[in-house]
Design a protein around this motif. Sequence first.
Motif, PDB file in Angstrom:
ATOM      1  N   ALA A 189     -26.872 -24.044   6.205  1.00 35.14           N
ATOM      2  CA  ALA A 189     -27.583 -24.352   4.961  1.00 35.14           C
ATOM      3  C   ALA A 189     -29.029 -24.775   5.226  1.00 35.14           C
ATOM      4  O   ALA A 189     -29.370 -25.241   6.315  1.00 35.14           O
ATOM      5  CB  ALA A 189     -26.845 -25.480   4.245  1.00 35.14           C
ATOM      6  N   HIS A 190     -29.862 -24.585   4.199  1.00 39.42           N
ATOM      7  CA  HIS A 190     -31.233 -25.098   4.250  1.00 39.42           C
ATOM      8  C   HIS A 190     -31.151 -26.618   4.207  1.00 39.42           C
ATOM      9  O   HIS A 190     -30.501 -27.179   3.351  1.00 39.42           O
ATOM     10  CB  HIS A 190     -32.025 -24.561   3.055  1.00 39.42           C
ATOM     11  N   ASN A 191     -31.806 -27.253   5.133  1.00 40.63           N
ATOM     12  CA  ASN A 191     -31.832 -28.714   5.182  1.00 40.63           C
ATOM     13  C   ASN A 191     -32.683 -29.250   4.026  1.00 40.63           C
ATOM     14  O   ASN A 191     -33.450 -28.503   3.406  1.00 40.63           O
ATOM     15  CB  ASN A 191     -32.399 -29.144   6.545  1.00 40.63           C
ATOM     16  N   ASP A 192     -32.561 -30.533   3.793  1.00 41.82           N
ATOM     17  CA  ASP A 192     -33.300 -31.168   2.691  1.00 41.82           C
ATOM     18  C   ASP A 192     -34.728 -31.485   3.134  1.00 41.82           C
ATOM     19  O   ASP A 192     -35.142 -32.633   3.226  1.00 41.82           O
ATOM     20  CB  ASP A 192     -32.530 -32.432   2.265  1.00 41.82           C
ATOM     21  N   VAL A 193     -35.467 -30.440   3.436  1.00 39.32           N
ATOM     22  CA  VAL A 193     -36.868 -30.570   3.824  1.00 39.32           C
ATOM     23  C   VAL A 193     -37.617 -29.392   3.215  1.00 39.32           C
ATOM     24  O   VAL A 193     -37.118 -28.262   3.198  1.00 39.32           O
ATOM     25  CB  VAL A 193     -37.037 -30.578   5.368  1.00 39.32           C
ATOM     26  N   ARG A 194     -38.781 -29.690   2.668  1.00 42.25           N
ATOM     27  CA  ARG A 194     -39.547 -28.584   2.091  1.00 42.25           C
ATOM     28  C   ARG A 194     -41.043 -28.818   2.286  1.00 42.25           C
ATOM     29  O   ARG A 194     -41.497 -29.947   2.464  1.00 42.25           O
ATOM     30  CB  ARG A 194     -39.236 -28.411   0.603  1.00 42.25           C
ATOM     31  N   CYS A 195     -41.729 -27.712   2.238  1.00 40.96           N
ATOM     32  CA  CYS A 195     -43.181 -27.765   2.350  1.00 40.96           C
ATOM     33  C   CYS A 195     -43.753 -27.892   0.941  1.00 40.96           C
ATOM     34  O   CYS A 195     -43.464 -27.062   0.071  1.00 40.96           O
ATOM     35  CB  CYS A 195     -43.685 -26.487   3.035  1.00 40.96           C
ATOM     36  N   ALA A 196     -44.547 -28.932   0.721  1.00 40.19           N
ATOM     37  CA  ALA A 196     -45.085 -29.172  -0.624  1.00 40.19           C
ATOM     38  C   ALA A 196     -46.489 -28.591  -0.792  1.00 40.19           C
ATOM     39  O   ALA A 196     -47.036 -28.620  -1.893  1.00 40.19           O
ATOM     40  CB  ALA A 196     -45.106 -30.672  -0.913  1.00 40.19           C
TER      41      ALA A 196
END
Lengths: 593, 593
Positions: free
Chosen positions: A242-249
């Motif tokens: 799964a995609h981890n709970d991190v994103r580029c803002a």
Amino acid sequence: MYRAPIEEIAFTLKQVCGLGDIQASERHADLGDDLVEAILNEAGRFAAEEIAPMNVVGDRKGTIFADGKVKAAPGWRDLYHNWIEGGWNGLTATPDYGGQGLPMMLSAAALEMWNSGSMAFALGPTLTIGAVEALEKHASDALKETYLAKLISGEWMGTMNLTEPQAGSDLNALTAKAERAEDGSYRISGQKIFITYGEHDLTDNIIHLVLARLPDAPAGTRGISLFLVPKFLVNADGSLGAHNDVRCAGVEHKLGIHASPTCTMVFGDEGGATGYLIGEENRGLACMFTMMNNARLAVGIQGLGIAERAYQEALSYALERKQGRAPGDSGPAMSPIARHPDIKRNLLAMKTRAQAARVLCFACAHAIDMSHIAETEEDRKFWSERAGLLTPLAKALPTDFGVEAASIGVQIHGGMGFIEETGAAQYLRDARIAPIYEGTNGIQAIDLVTRKLPLSGGEHIKAFLGELAGIIEGVAASNLPELGDMAIHLTEALRDLEEATAWIMTAQAEGRMADALAGATPYLRLAGLTFAGVLLAKGAAASDDGHKAARDQRILLARTYTFTLLKEVAGLKADVTGSSEVILAFDPEALAS
Amino acid sequence: MYRAPIEEIAFTLKQVCGLGDIQASERHADLGDDLVEAILNEAGRFAAEEIAPMNVVGDRKGTIFADGKVKAAPGWRDLYHNWIEGGWNGLTATPDYGGQGLPMMLSAAALEMWNSGSMAFALGPTLTIGAVEALEKHASDALKETYLAKLISGEWMGTMNLTEPQAGSDLNALTAKAERAEDGSYRISGQKIFITYGEHDLTDNIIHLVLARLPDAPAGTRGISLFLVPKFLVNADGSLGAHNDVRCAGVEHKLGIHASPTCTMVFGDEGGATGYLIGEENRGLACMFTMMNNARLAVGIQGLGIAERAYQEALSYALERKQGRAPGDSGPAMSPIARHPDIKRNLLAMKTRAQAARVLCFACAHAIDMSHIAETEEDRKFWSERAGLLTPLAKALPTDFGVEAASIGVQIHGGMGFIEETGAAQYLRDARIAPIYEGTNGIQAIDLVTRKLPLSGGEHIKAFLGELAGIIEGVAASNLPELGDMAIHLTEALRDLEEATAWIMTAQAEGRMADALAGATPYLRLAGLTFAGVLLAKGAAASDDGHKAARDQRILLARTYTFTLLKEVAGLKADVTGSSEVILAFDPEALAS
């Protein structure tokens, strides 16, 4: 166009900076001269033919951010994959996980060429290699098994997540949070800024190394832990989950290195990103320093790479562009501007900076290698201290030289230098970040003065200055008329360095820390200029290996250096020892009121 | 935000650079202190409130080129019209055509503030004023009647068309053509590049001053004539007629000053643009020099304006940004970085550069004014020579300082300095053109060495050095303990300047022109640094006019200067007198083969 200066690089490694010491070690017994040459040649070819042409594309197209995703510049994904297929990413990494186990000196030489090719390109793998080093040294076997081979091959890239809006140079102020989860992992949350290659489409996964605090952590830097936070979680079989709970803002709109995405990263918006502890809780800073020290050298090498590339472009322009008539030229035709004395001066100013940066960076890499291969505790300590002493010099001076050389390059181009199509301005824009990141050059100077001069109770720097005197004696004893008064100039500079060093150490011993700090920046430049001058002279005094033209060129550069950059030294000493009173008397807050 | 440093400017004009000499003249008898103050205050207000906020808009939006037309950045047309309505365009122009006839010194002071507000904005009127000067001095009464009033009011703007692709610094190579028409006008054709404000929508007409050759003109610069080529022909009643045969073929994509359109101009695509001769045929270069000399000072002032603005922004950031703990600070809170000794050093490095640039530019303006008001032939010659001597110093050093200060400003901002939103990087990008245009700083150095040192058979520079010694004696005689050893440092620097001057003049006298040229650039910096140091000391030794804090600040800056920038001087002398052999031995063409 870029032509890799293989001969100069090889000469500097071998005759000036001591690659032979490394080759003589048991660990690198296989590293014969033939292999060194083969590696340099192939790296040079790749840098010149594959990377260099993509530099301008990366600058003009940059990266595109949309919906949390970052798209690399056209052609850059292929470039990256060609590069890792060459095995270049794992040059220094452990053979246990597919690396080539080569010494830092060779990696430094290759890195120079990648950066000459494109600083924005070379920067990404630098971060990955930093992550590899931190994992090799501090991570559990389980983490190594899952991540190391793919980071070493370059199939995945790594990042360093330190900076937060309120915490740049001062990690005490760091606030990102980590909470223990029941399965032994952690939930990471917080915002990080200025994350280089934080998000992109070059690789299928990105491995973030993140500094954060546990709820019960002590305040300050002793309460910081380091976590591995993958963009995509990794299943037991190594496949991506799964995609981890991190994103580029978002990505920053920067002066330069447009092809390198500088990201704002948000961790834990949906409850917490899954992270894995690297090393021990609250000991994250030690792990991070493993990455940071080598990263500082790597940034110094960016300055070197830019200085060399900018020089080559300016030289090429100066040979083509015709204006006026140079002294000694006759006839109606205009002269190539490269024949004008002032342009010669400018070209030499660029080239001396490139070569001075090279000796500083390779000498630092040598010390790091020596600390790795040292067989006694005493040797290990000596070379670790030496690497520590040389790191701020190798980070700060070459990055300043990169900016200075690129700016002179713009000047040589005249009006064309200000036009972006020419490319000269890109080097200046790209180079300008290097004196800032991985610890500003001001912080390097503070590190040199407050942490490095006191090593071994001040004995280490004393021994170092003694070694420089020995090299100068050797240059003088060579009795080569073609070196002119080089040894005399260097002896004067060394005396200034000794006096400035004594002044700073006395100030510290007497508790006048502010005095020492006020002189830190000119002291660093003074120390670096003198050290580089000594090494350039050592190279000039070395035999010609059968290539007289190259030796003549080295001597010319070293002599130019003694009349130009080295001549800053006396003024810098006067500054270090004379200006602290007035600088400290300056009260900017009074001006604001 | 920008705050006009009115008090410093006024003090420098009056107490350091001799505005009183100008006020004492008959021509400027009306210029009392009250009027000076009123002009400075109002100019400062306009720069701070109206221009400064538009700087970033101009950078981000730039100009838009389409179908031969150039659209200014949003709000810039209004800004320009507000500015000319204030009467600012005609500050120094002749009252005969609506100008205010004020001295150059006041114009220089105002120009500093316009440039601090926005270099890209201030640049346009600088060109117009150059055109006004050329017309005032060389044009026929008919041309003056038609064009001068509208150029002086700013209703129309002017341009300078020198550069062609093959002819930048070397006007010998110029090929634009002019043919005599039957009505006494000329038909102009050819392509010009890098034409600042060559096309735009700020004004309804644009008056191009164009260098071109007549068919029967001698080769070289003695065959160049100057023509006035209006964008729209002007009818007898002053109304606008047909579009002339001139068009903008494109604008450059530049590193900085994005709001200033840099145009490629094509003349005569449809048979020849209508042009009117200014001055005599084949004597165009003399007319152009009228524009160029004052333009060189104006460009120096750009460096000054940027250095001051970049300093103010960096100071403001350093007062707000908190990191670490400065020596002497206690408690858990982070200190504003302005309290850290290394940041204080950097702020002072910026501010000393701004103030040194200011004294150089205003001193040059003073010499120009003195040459205008001189009542005897002897005085006129002396002050023309002095203006000639100071022009390369006032162009080169302040523009280098502008780049240096802006780069230090980026550094003080740390990572934020590399992000375009912060604005620090724009100053660096904008500033970078100033050492290049209006004669690169290398050409300024050549001008200084080959044309200015030999003035009056070498007597002029000798007298100048004697004057400096006199000022230093005055500083020493003031016996002010707060000045420390300032006079001793200056005496040493002056001795170095004397030795370097003698070395260069001897080289020229002995026909070793290449030796002199090889040292020209460090010689210029050495001369400028010493002269500025002397003037800063003069200011520091002056009385406080009742404002002690301002005087303390001046003394602090002058003392900082003597330990930092002035300490470059000894090294520069060693460079000038020692490096020519190795520089001239450098053979770039051998490298290419």
